[in-house]
Motif scaffolding. Structure first.
Motif, mmCIF file in Angstrom:
data_model
loop_
_atom_site.group_PDB
_atom_site.id
_atom_site.type_symbol
_atom_site.label_atom_id
_atom_site.label_comp_id
_atom_site.label_asym_id
_atom_site.label_seq_id
_atom_site.Cartn_x
_atom_site.Cartn_y
_atom_site.Cartn_z
ATOM 1 N N GLN A 1 0.157 1.121 -18.216
ATOM 2 C CA GLN A 1 0.175 2.007 -17.035
ATOM 3 C C GLN A 1 1.427 2.884 -17.029
ATOM 4 O OE1 GLN A 1 -0.316 -0.072 -13.271
ATOM 5 N NE2 GLN A 1 -1.362 -1.709 -14.351
ATOM 6 N N PHE A 2 2.492 2.370 -17.619
ATOM 7 C CA PHE A 2 3.768 3.073 -17.640
ATOM 8 C C PHE A 2 4.006 3.781 -18.967
ATOM 9 C CE2 PHE A 2 4.115 -0.326 -14.578
ATOM 10 C CZ PHE A 2 4.633 0.326 -13.478
ATOM 11 N N GLN A 3 3.749 3.037 -20.057
ATOM 12 C CA GLN A 3 3.967 3.585 -21.394
ATOM 13 C C GLN A 3 3.397 2.616 -22.423
ATOM 14 O OE1 GLN A 3 7.942 4.930 -22.477
ATOM 15 N NE2 GLN A 3 7.746 3.796 -24.379
ATOM 16 N N ARG B 1 12.728 1.043 -17.871
ATOM 17 C CA ARG B 1 13.268 2.050 -16.964
ATOM 18 C C ARG B 1 12.159 2.610 -16.066
ATOM 19 N NH1 ARG B 1 13.102 7.554 -17.423
ATOM 20 N NH2 ARG B 1 12.417 7.236 -19.533
ATOM 21 N N LYS B 2 11.000 2.869 -16.639
ATOM 22 C CA LYS B 2 9.885 3.402 -15.851
ATOM 23 C C LYS B 2 9.398 2.388 -14.821
ATOM 24 C CE LYS B 2 8.284 6.680 -19.332
ATOM 25 N NZ LYS B 2 7.182 7.062 -20.225
ATOM 26 N N ILE B 3 9.375 1.107 -15.189
ATOM 27 C CA ILE B 3 8.976 0.057 -14.246
ATOM 28 C C ILE B 3 9.992 -0.029 -13.101
ATOM 29 C CG2 ILE B 3 8.707 -2.450 -13.974
ATOM 30 C CD1 ILE B 3 7.500 -2.448 -16.855
ATOM 31 N N ILE B 4 11.272 0.024 -13.435
ATOM 32 C CA ILE B 4 12.327 -0.045 -12.418
ATOM 33 C C ILE B 4 12.284 1.195 -11.524
ATOM 34 C CG2 ILE B 4 14.842 -0.044 -12.067
ATOM 35 C CD1 ILE B 4 13.581 -2.772 -12.836
ATOM 36 N N GLU B 5 12.016 2.365 -12.102
ATOM 37 C CA GLU B 5 11.889 3.585 -11.294
ATOM 38 C C GLU B 5 10.761 3.442 -10.273
ATOM 39 O OE1 GLU B 5 11.295 6.728 -14.123
ATOM 40 O OE2 GLU B 5 13.432 6.872 -14.596
ATOM 41 N N ALA B 6 9.622 2.917 -10.707
ATOM 42 C CA ALA B 6 8.484 2.728 -9.795
ATOM 43 C C ALA B 6 8.847 1.744 -8.685
ATOM 44 C CB ALA B 6 7.259 2.252 -10.567
ATOM 45 N N THR C 1 10.604 0.726 -2.999
ATOM 46 C CA THR C 1 11.639 0.287 -2.062
ATOM 47 C C THR C 1 11.990 1.401 -1.084
ATOM 48 O OG1 THR C 1 12.544 -1.280 -3.662
ATOM 49 C CG2 THR C 1 14.017 -0.591 -1.873
ATOM 50 N N ILE C 2 12.142 2.614 -1.581
ATOM 51 C CA ILE C 2 12.444 3.756 -0.709
ATOM 52 C C ILE C 2 11.300 3.963 0.287
ATOM 53 C CG2 ILE C 2 12.758 6.280 -0.633
ATOM 54 C CD1 ILE C 2 15.214 4.644 -1.607
ATOM 55 N N ASN C 3 10.058 3.892 -0.202
ATOM 56 C CA ASN C 3 8.904 4.048 0.694
ATOM 57 C C ASN C 3 8.894 2.972 1.766
ATOM 58 O OD1 ASN C 3 8.028 6.335 -0.644
ATOM 59 N ND2 ASN C 3 6.635 5.210 -1.970
ATOM 60 N N ARG C 4 9.254 1.759 1.412
ATOM 61 C CA ARG C 4 9.305 0.652 2.382
ATOM 62 C C ARG C 4 10.371 0.921 3.445
ATOM 63 N NH1 ARG C 4 8.471 -3.453 5.421
ATOM 64 N NH2 ARG C 4 9.663 -5.360 5.226
ATOM 65 N N ILE C 5 11.543 1.337 3.005
ATOM 66 C CA ILE C 5 12.628 1.630 3.951
ATOM 67 C C ILE C 5 12.224 2.765 4.882
ATOM 68 C CG2 ILE C 5 14.983 2.551 4.148
ATOM 69 C CD1 ILE C 5 15.594 0.995 1.506
ATOM 70 N N GLU C 6 11.639 3.817 4.323
ATOM 71 C CA GLU C 6 11.223 4.943 5.157
ATOM 72 C C GLU C 6 10.114 4.554 6.127
ATOM 73 O OE1 GLU C 6 10.399 8.185 2.465
ATOM 74 O OE2 GLU C 6 12.539 8.660 2.292
ATOM 75 N N SER C 7 9.241 3.664 5.695
ATOM 76 C CA SER C 7 8.191 3.185 6.587
ATOM 77 C C SER C 7 8.799 2.470 7.792
ATOM 78 C CB SER C 7 7.246 2.254 5.834
ATOM 79 O OG SER C 7 6.310 1.672 6.699
ATOM 80 N N LEU C 8 9.802 1.637 7.542
ATOM 81 C CA LEU C 8 10.475 0.932 8.643
ATOM 82 C C LEU C 8 11.223 1.908 9.546
ATOM 83 C CD1 LEU C 8 11.810 -2.178 6.701
ATOM 84 C CD2 LEU C 8 10.086 -2.194 8.508
ATOM 85 N N GLN C 9 11.757 2.977 8.964
ATOM 86 C CA GLN C 9 12.524 3.947 9.744
ATOM 87 C C GLN C 9 11.642 4.874 10.571
ATOM 88 O OE1 GLN C 9 14.634 5.646 6.400
ATOM 89 N NE2 GLN C 9 16.562 4.711 7.051
#
Length: 188
Positions: free
Chosen positions: A11-13, A125-130, A135-143
């Protein structure tokens, strides 16, 4: 067993056959029983897990209250990244909510493959980027989203979650009490 992990990687590479063989050589299948900890709070993360089947959650205790940080379903990677990369004990644990089959990958052996196989490092790196984007989407959802919106989004992304995960964990993941979750569910 390893084919499921290979499909996840694709899915990543896609990886070359030698790179896949090198990873498979450091993989170990494990089974963890329902409600058991895969990693305890205070443990240093030295293993990257691939969840073949079952559900797991990452959780922590705040003022002795159990809070779910995230749920992990079939075909996902689980690790305590802050501990994995720093070598420090984690303030979070990983609990299996259903009996689960996993592939355990020794992180030090995995990271040692990066020099010999740059494609593995790119994949990681691609897995960690995803994961970072999640994580950003989760934080923004809470905000930015209401509890009702977060619940609706959770059901859309994981429709069978309600049947597989105790409501107390869902409520803590959403950042609300179980009573509030019951009210939201009653309206739907």
């Amino acid at each position: 067993m390893f084919l499921t992990l290979q499909r996840y990687f694709n899915q990543f590479q896609p990886l070359s056959a030698p790179a896949l063989e090198a990873i498979e050589a450091i993989c170990k299948p494990i089974t963890i029983q329902k409600n058991k900890n895969l990693q305890h709070i205070g443990q240093t993360c030295q293993t990257i897990y691939f969840l073949e089947n079952g559900i797991a959650r990452i959780y922590y205790l705040k003022d002795e209250i159990d809070i779910t940080e995230g749920f992990y379903f079939e075909n996902s990677i689980i690790a305590r990244a802050e501990s994995l990369f720093t070598g420090r004990p984690s303030r979070k644990g990983i609990q299996v909510l259903e009996t689960a089959d996993l592939i355990a990958i020794d992180s030090q052996k995995f990271f040692a493959l990066f020099d010999a196989y740059p494609e593995i490092e790119r994949l990681f790196r691609k897995i960690i980027e995803a994961a970072y984007i999640d994580t950003i989407n989760r934080i923004e959802s809470l905000q930015f989203n209401s509890a009702e919106e977060r619940y609706k989004s959770l059901l859309e992304s994981s429709p069978d979650l309600i049947n597989r995960v105790p409501l107390k964990y869902i409520a803590s993941f959403l950042g609300i009490t179980q009573v509030s979750l019951s009210r939201i569910r009653a309206v739907r």
